[in-house]
Motif scaffolding. Structure first.
Motif, mmCIF file in Angstrom:
data_model
loop_
_atom_site.group_PDB
_atom_site.id
_atom_site.type_symbol
_atom_site.label_atom_id
_atom_site.label_comp_id
_atom_site.label_asym_id
_atom_site.label_seq_id
_atom_site.Cartn_x
_atom_site.Cartn_y
_atom_site.Cartn_z
ATOM 1 N N LEU A 228 96.534 50.349 32.707
ATOM 2 C CA LEU A 228 95.680 50.452 31.526
ATOM 3 C C LEU A 228 94.338 49.797 31.777
ATOM 4 O O LEU A 228 94.204 48.879 32.601
ATOM 5 N N ARG A 229 93.341 50.269 31.045
ATOM 6 C CA ARG A 229 92.007 49.656 31.092
ATOM 7 C C ARG A 229 91.898 48.683 29.927
ATOM 8 O O ARG A 229 91.527 49.052 28.815
ATOM 9 N N LEU A 230 92.242 47.447 30.196
ATOM 10 C CA LEU A 230 92.235 46.411 29.172
ATOM 11 C C LEU A 230 90.900 45.669 29.187
ATOM 12 O O LEU A 230 90.168 45.699 30.186
ATOM 13 N N PRO A 231 90.549 45.005 28.089
ATOM 14 C CA PRO A 231 89.254 44.301 28.029
ATOM 15 C C PRO A 231 89.139 43.245 29.123
ATOM 16 O O PRO A 231 90.112 42.569 29.471
ATOM 17 N N LYS A 232 87.949 43.125 29.657
ATOM 18 C CA LYS A 232 87.655 42.109 30.658
ATOM 19 C C LYS A 232 86.649 41.115 30.084
ATOM 20 O O LYS A 232 85.769 41.486 29.325
ATOM 21 N N SER A 233 86.795 39.865 30.468
ATOM 22 C CA SER A 233 85.875 38.841 29.994
ATOM 23 C C SER A 233 84.495 39.061 30.582
ATOM 24 O O SER A 233 84.338 39.270 31.792
ATOM 25 N N VAL A 234 83.488 39.025 29.712
ATOM 26 C CA VAL A 234 82.113 39.180 30.188
ATOM 27 C C VAL A 234 81.704 37.972 31.006
ATOM 28 O O VAL A 234 81.020 38.072 32.019
ATOM 29 N N GLY A 235 82.127 36.797 30.600
ATOM 30 C CA GLY A 235 81.810 35.565 31.315
ATOM 31 C C GLY A 235 82.807 34.489 30.939
ATOM 32 O O GLY A 235 83.470 34.568 29.904
ATOM 33 N N VAL A 236 82.930 33.498 31.789
ATOM 34 C CA VAL A 236 83.855 32.394 31.553
ATOM 35 C C VAL A 236 83.072 31.095 31.600
ATOM 36 O O VAL A 236 82.300 30.855 32.535
ATOM 37 N N ASP A 237 83.254 30.260 30.585
ATOM 38 C CA ASP A 237 82.600 28.961 30.526
ATOM 39 C C ASP A 237 83.460 27.959 31.285
ATOM 40 O O ASP A 237 84.538 27.580 30.832
ATOM 41 N N PHE A 238 82.982 27.542 32.467
ATOM 42 C CA PHE A 238 83.752 26.627 33.305
ATOM 43 C C PHE A 238 83.359 25.174 33.112
ATOM 44 O O PHE A 238 83.744 24.319 33.912
ATOM 45 N N ARG A 239 82.611 24.865 32.082
ATOM 46 C CA ARG A 239 82.221 23.470 31.871
ATOM 47 C C ARG A 239 83.437 22.597 31.608
ATOM 48 O O ARG A 239 84.399 23.019 30.980
ATOM 49 N N ALA A 240 83.361 21.367 32.081
ATOM 50 C CA ALA A 240 84.462 20.417 31.916
ATOM 51 C C ALA A 240 84.085 19.360 30.893
ATOM 52 O O ALA A 240 82.930 19.261 30.460
ATOM 53 N N SER A 241 85.067 18.557 30.516
ATOM 54 C CA SER A 241 84.847 17.432 29.612
ATOM 55 C C SER A 241 84.983 16.146 30.411
ATOM 56 O O SER A 241 85.894 16.016 31.243
ATOM 57 N N CYS A 242 84.098 15.200 30.153
ATOM 58 C CA CYS A 242 84.138 13.948 30.889
ATOM 59 C C CYS A 242 85.335 13.114 30.442
ATOM 60 O O CYS A 242 85.797 13.213 29.303
ATOM 61 N N PHE A 243 85.833 12.278 31.352
ATOM 62 C CA PHE A 243 87.000 11.463 31.061
ATOM 63 C C PHE A 243 86.635 10.218 30.260
ATOM 64 O O PHE A 243 87.522 9.578 29.698
ATOM 65 N N CYS A 244 85.357 9.874 30.220
ATOM 66 C CA CYS A 244 84.967 8.625 29.576
ATOM 67 C C CYS A 244 84.672 8.798 28.086
ATOM 68 O O CYS A 244 85.160 8.036 27.250
ATOM 69 N N HIS A 245 83.874 9.822 27.721
ATOM 70 C CA HIS A 245 83.491 10.020 26.325
ATOM 71 C C HIS A 245 84.022 11.317 25.731
ATOM 72 O O HIS A 245 83.754 11.626 24.576
ATOM 73 N N LYS A 246 84.768 12.110 26.542
ATOM 74 C CA LYS A 246 85.351 13.377 26.086
ATOM 75 C C LYS A 246 84.288 14.360 25.621
ATOM 76 O O LYS A 246 84.487 15.106 24.670
ATOM 77 N N ARG A 247 83.142 14.382 26.309
ATOM 78 C CA ARG A 247 82.061 15.306 25.967
ATOM 79 C C ARG A 247 82.006 16.431 26.992
ATOM 80 O O ARG A 247 82.265 16.230 28.178
ATOM 81 N N THR A 248 81.646 17.637 26.528
ATOM 82 C CA THR A 248 81.462 18.766 27.428
ATOM 83 C C THR A 248 80.137 18.613 28.159
ATOM 84 O O THR A 248 79.089 18.434 27.528
ATOM 85 N N ILE A 249 80.153 18.676 29.484
ATOM 86 C CA ILE A 249 78.959 18.401 30.281
ATOM 87 C C ILE A 249 78.730 19.505 31.298
ATOM 88 O O ILE A 249 79.653 20.213 31.709
ATOM 89 N N ASP A 250 77.456 19.660 31.714
ATOM 90 C CA ASP A 250 77.078 20.593 32.776
ATOM 91 C C ASP A 250 76.999 19.895 34.131
ATOM 92 O O ASP A 250 77.328 20.478 35.160
#
Length: 290
Positions: A228-250
């Motif tokens: 089947l031709r199922l939907p594909k993700s246009v893009g994936v956000d690979f940003r992580a969260s820091c272990f110290c303040h739990k903030r999403t960072i680049d």
């Protein structure tokens, strides 16, 4: 999208574990009512059971303080039971969800006022994987397992480590994680979960037709997806969260010993005590920090 690697499964038998977002803080502000959302989800779950008499559906309620199993189609209590004219799938599931919401609301009384919590996605994923591992041990030919996350609340950066551990556990167990995200923005956690485990990530454009999207995209078993031709993700956000303040960072600092991520430089890693912390980009396409 390549299908997930397969083990020796029972032919045409699916084990679908659904994590259902019941966060009252999200639904109180979301324009689409929870009752309408639930009615379309119930119709979808019923169609999964109608596709094969051996198919199994498990539903896990995801609250902001706890998670719980609220329905198991293999339970003797749910086989053929009815309440008046209402099938067991509807009556038992609605009853259990109401009880779960009441318990979760009591736990919320301990939360500080003014905070809007995220849903406990890490807990529901862990419970789903535990159930699937138990199914693997019941016999040599278990049903084909997959996880479907029906999520609406925004990601909780404080759950980053637990969610990534669950994602890599699912990848190792060859269990795809499908994601149907209905919130305003995309979910970086679920995008990574579906990408890493070869599942499907989809954000329905119109929630009024949610059942149609669920039945056409997520009802297909793992074997049929190759044709089947199922939907594909246009893009994936690979940003992580820091272990110290739990903030999403680049950009951040990564310990060379345990790969813990920090938004600020530390002479000593607070996770493992390592002394080498290097600066690195944590938003690199095609990679994910473990």
């Amino acid at each position: 999208m390549p299908s997930a690697p397969s083990k020796i499964y029972a032919d045409d038998v699916s084990l679908l574990v659904v994590t259902l977002d019941t966060n009252p803080f999200f639904w109180a502000t979301f324009p689409f009512p929870f009752a309408e959302f639930l009615s379309q989800v119930l119709a979808f779950l019923n169609s999964i059971l109608l596709l094969g008499q051996l198919n199994q559906v498990i539903v896990i309620a995801t609250g902001c303080n706890s998670c719980a199993y609220v329905y198991d189609s293999s339970s003797e209590r749910n086989h053929g039971a009815t309440t008046g004219t209402m099938p067991a799938l509807y009556s038992n599931l609605l009853h259990n969800i109401n009880e779960f919401l009441a318990r979760d609301r009591q736990l919320d009384a301990l939360r500080k006022t003014g905070t809007v919590p995220s849903s406990l996605l890490s807990g529901s994923l862990s419970m789903a994987l535990c159930y699937i591992q138990r199914a693997f041990r019941l016999g040599p030919m278990p049903p084909q397992p997959r996880i479907l996350c029906l999520q609406g609340a925004a990601d909780g950066p404080e759950q980053y480590v637990a969610i990534m551990n669950a994602i890599f556990s699912a990848q190792r167990s060859m269990v795809p994680i499908d994601s149907c995200y209905i919130g305003s923005n995309n979910s970086a956690f679920l995008q990574q979960a579906s990408y890493i485990t070869s599942g499907i990530y989809y954000k329905p454009p119109q929630l009024e037709g949610l059942y149609q999207y669920l039945s056409t995209v997520f009802a297909t078993d793992l074997h049929s997806r190759a044709f089947l031709r199922l939907p594909k993700s246009v893009g994936v956000d690979f940003r992580a969260s820091c272990f110290c303040h739990k903030r999403t960072i680049d950009m951040g600092f990564v310990c060379s010993v345990c790969l813990s991520i920090f938004c600020e430089h530390h002479d000593k890693c607070s996770t493992c005590g390592g002394m080498t912390v290097s600066r690195i980009g944590v938003s690199m396409p095609g990679t994910a920090m473990r």
